[in-house]
Design a protein around this motif. Structure first.
Motif, mmCIF file in Angstrom:
data_model
loop_
_atom_site.group_PDB
_atom_site.id
_atom_site.type_symbol
_atom_site.label_atom_id
_atom_site.label_comp_id
_atom_site.label_asym_id
_atom_site.label_seq_id
_atom_site.Cartn_x
_atom_site.Cartn_y
_atom_site.Cartn_z
ATOM 1 N N ASP B 105 0.844 -1.191 0.000
ATOM 2 C CA ASP B 105 0.000 0.000 0.000
ATOM 3 C C ASP B 105 0.879 1.241 0.000
ATOM 4 N N THR B 106 0.395 2.258 -0.580
ATOM 5 C CA THR B 106 1.189 3.464 -0.725
ATOM 6 C C THR B 106 0.698 4.554 0.195
ATOM 7 N N ASP B 107 1.602 5.121 0.928
ATOM 8 C CA ASP B 107 1.254 6.259 1.747
ATOM 9 C C ASP B 107 1.417 7.536 0.949
ATOM 10 N N THR B 108 0.576 8.479 1.230
ATOM 11 C CA THR B 108 0.789 9.812 0.685
ATOM 12 C C THR B 108 1.892 10.470 1.473
ATOM 13 N N GLN B 109 2.894 10.982 0.794
ATOM 14 C CA GLN B 109 3.997 11.636 1.481
ATOM 15 C C GLN B 109 3.800 13.143 1.460
ATOM 16 N N TYR B 110 4.136 13.764 2.593
ATOM 17 C CA TYR B 110 4.046 15.216 2.714
ATOM 18 C C TYR B 110 5.461 15.767 2.800
ATOM 19 N N PHE B 111 5.715 16.787 2.016
ATOM 20 C CA PHE B 111 7.064 17.305 1.882
ATOM 21 C C PHE B 111 7.252 18.606 2.657
ATOM 22 N N GLY B 112 8.442 18.742 3.230
ATOM 23 C CA GLY B 112 8.818 20.008 3.814
ATOM 24 C C GLY B 112 9.169 21.002 2.721
ATOM 25 N N PRO B 113 9.313 22.278 3.073
ATOM 26 C CA PRO B 113 9.596 23.323 2.089
ATOM 27 C C PRO B 113 11.033 23.341 1.616
ATOM 28 N N GLY B 114 11.895 22.551 2.277
ATOM 29 C CA GLY B 114 13.281 22.483 1.838
ATOM 30 C C GLY B 114 14.196 23.429 2.594
ATOM 31 N N THR B 115 15.482 23.086 2.581
ATOM 32 C CA THR B 115 16.544 23.900 3.203
ATOM 33 C C THR B 115 17.641 24.111 2.177
ATOM 34 N N ARG B 116 17.925 25.373 1.898
ATOM 35 C CA ARG B 116 18.990 25.704 0.952
ATOM 36 C C ARG B 116 20.301 25.835 1.719
ATOM 37 N N LEU B 117 21.244 24.928 1.462
ATOM 38 C CA LEU B 117 22.557 24.964 2.117
ATOM 39 C C LEU B 117 23.596 25.501 1.142
ATOM 40 N N THR B 118 24.316 26.521 1.581
ATOM 41 C CA THR B 118 25.423 27.063 0.801
ATOM 42 C C THR B 118 26.683 26.988 1.643
ATOM 43 N N VAL B 119 27.678 26.290 1.134
ATOM 44 C CA VAL B 119 28.949 26.143 1.849
ATOM 45 C C VAL B 119 30.001 26.969 1.130
#
Lengths: 117, 120
Positions: B105-119
């Motif tokens: 069975d497949t769960d619906t996945q909920y995504f975070g808005p993301g994190t932009r990493l700059t090194v």
């Protein structure tokens, strides 16, 4: 292995035009198929999904039909709006590598859609 | 729908330092969370599966000692990029299924808005 191939963008349309974004997949077993949308500055949102062959997913005027014979899940909308401008990702689910765990998603590269007024 | 948050939304750090990114499910519990990396104009690549109460499962080619994952509770997973280098600069996204189901069975996945990493 499992993979998803979707048409490369960017795609630019005028408002009220017809939209098709092609997506084909390679998978073992019977995956579920998804379309996710990423609006500018936001996270991915599930747009629609289909869990078995011949199922049609639909939401917000978008549709996609799970075609097992052609291994495709093309996204369509009859009349696009400016607010539909976003990046669209086709994806399939696959069993997680950790036994008994939740399934993981395999994504296509994404197609950027721009709708002009 | 379910909400997943990430913190920080963007971070800039010096080469050699470590950076911690948090992923929280705000209104549901998640025994599993997924961490992705997204390069410009490219797709999301799954890095690892974070499991509450046990070790994370890493995808092939992902260095587990460099990308430390801790699933501290049913609502929090953290990704620590250790000794970051410019090539680690990317957009990191987490997701969580709302409900764990067995079998295929497949769960619906909920995504975070993301994190932009700059090194630097």
């Amino acid at each position: 292995g499992n993979s998803v191939t979707q048409m490369e963008g960017p795609v630019t349309l005028s408002e009220e035009a017809f939209l098709t974004i092609n997506c084909t997949y390679t998978a073992t077993g019977y995956p579920s198929l998804f379309w996710y949308v990423q609006y500018p500055g936001e996270g991915l949102q599930l747009l629609l999904k289909a869990t078995k062959a011949d199922d049609k997913g639909s939401n917000k005027g978008f549709e996609a039909t799970y075609r097992k014979e052609t291994t495709s899940f093309h996204l369509e909308k009859g009349s696009v709006q400016v607010s539909d401008s976003a990046v669209y990702f086709c994806a399939l689910s696959a069993p997680a590598s950790n036994q008994g765990g939740s399934e993981k998603l395999v994504f296509g590269k994404g197609t950027k859609l721009t709708v002009n007024p | 729908g379910a909400v997943v948050s990430q913190h920080p939304s963007r971070v800039i750090c010096k080469s050699g330092t470590s950076v911690k990114i948090e992923c929280r499910s705000l209104d549901f519990q998640a025994t599993t969370m997924f961490w992705y990396r997204q390069f410009p104009k490219q797709s999301l690549m799954l890095m690892a599966t974070s499991n509450e109460g046990s070790k994370a499962t890493y995808e092939q080619g992902v260095e587990k000692d460099k990308f430390l994952i801790n699933h501290a509770s049913l609502t929090l997973s953290t990704l620590t990029v250790t000794s970051a280098h410019p090539e680690d600069s990317s957009f990191y996204i987490c997701s969580a299924p709302e409900a764990y189901k067995t079998g295929y069975d497949t769960d619906t996945q909920y995504f975070g808005p993301g994190t932009r990493l700059t090194v630097l």
